[in-house]
Design an enzyme around this catalytic site. Structure first.
Site, PDB file in Angstrom:
ATOM      1  CB  SER A 143      -0.882   0.007   1.256  1.00 27.40           C
ATOM      2  OG  SER A 143      -1.519   1.258   1.441  1.00 27.40           O
ATOM      3  CE1 TYR A 156      -3.705  -1.739   5.462  1.00 27.21           C
ATOM      4  CE2 TYR A 156      -3.521   0.542   4.727  1.00 27.21           C
ATOM      5  CZ  TYR A 156      -3.695  -0.807   4.443  1.00 27.21           C
ATOM      6  OH  TYR A 156      -3.845  -1.206   3.128  1.00 27.21           O
TER       7      TYR A 156
END
Length: 258
Positions: A143, A156
């Site tokens: 990501s 995250y």
């Protein structure tokens, strides 16, 4: 431009987290590119339905219910194959958006287990088969969170940094082996479940993530990118490809229309 069919020894592609979103889209596109796809996820009904869909389209797909954080189950899964051409480590996800001061350690732990340890489990278990194929590819779907921090994303971000470092280190350690290591780092992708899962099913909070963004990325956009990278000639390694919608300049700079 059409791509050549993968060599026979490398024609099996394993996709984790294939029950929805990027994983499901990637499975469809790799199947269309000529791979025999193996769909893994915890939700057996979802991947079985997807396997049937892919089969109706004239391609080959097998569903295998699997929790990537269960090492014993992963090791058992690995015994089903002599050679594998592609492993797409897509299983992951985000939980919560609390600051570091109040974040739930259980959420942090679960994100790390899925995004990092799950990727480690599958990669370790299948690496011998990928090498044996003579032309293997490991894909880590990380990501943009793995390349830049943002407020409320600590858990995250930490997990995706871990996934990035795993890919980068593996590439160094297996250089000389017939296996590529590709990292695809998507930015803002609008799927049915990602933001909804992150916010515990709160539809209003999930909708605000994309509010005013004319065209966030889609799962198909990311899947097409993964398939393109995988189907490059064997000597071409896409080390890292960062993918964002035009409206997103960084993790913290997004153009939103009124």
């Amino acid at each position: 431009m059409a791509t050549a069919a993968p060599p026979a020894a490398s024609r099996i592609a394993v996709v984790t987290g294939a029950s929805s979103g990027i994983g499901a889209a990637t499975a469809r596109q790799l199947a269309a590119a000529g791979y025999r796809v193996v769909l893994t996820a915890r939700r057996k009904d979802r991947i079985e339905a997807l396997a049937e869909e892919i089969g109706r389209a004239g391609h080959q797909a097998t569903a295998y219910a699997l929790d990537v954080t269960d090492r014993a189950a992963v090791d058992e899964f690995a015994t089903a194959f002599k050679t594998i051409g592609v492993l797409v480590n897509n299983a992951g996800g985000a939980l919560g958006a609390d600051p570091v001061a109040t974040g739930d350690p259980a959420d942090w732990r679960q994100m790390y287990e899925t995004n990092v340890i799950g990727t480690l489990n599958l990669t370790q278990a299948l690496l011998p088969q990928l090498i044996a194929s003579g032309d293997g590819t490991v894909v880590v779907v990380s990501s943009t969170a793995g390349h830049g921090t943002y407020e409320g994303g600590g858990g995250y971000v930490a997990a995706k940094h871990g996934a990035h470092v795993l890919a980068e280190t593996l590439r160094l350690e297996i250089v000389g082996q017939p296996v590529r290591v590709i990292e695809i780092a998507p930015g803002m992708v609008k799927t049915d479940e990602f933001a909804l899962t992150r916010f515990g099913g709160d539809e209003d909070k999930a909708a605000k993530v994309y509010q005013g963004v004319a065209e966030p990325l889609t799962a198909d956009d990311v899947a097409e990118t993964i398939t393109w990278a995988v189907t490059r000639p064997a000597h071409v390694n896409v080390d890292l490809l960062v993918l964002r919608p035009r409206a997103q300049a960084s993790n913290t700079k997004v153009h939103r229309e009124a």
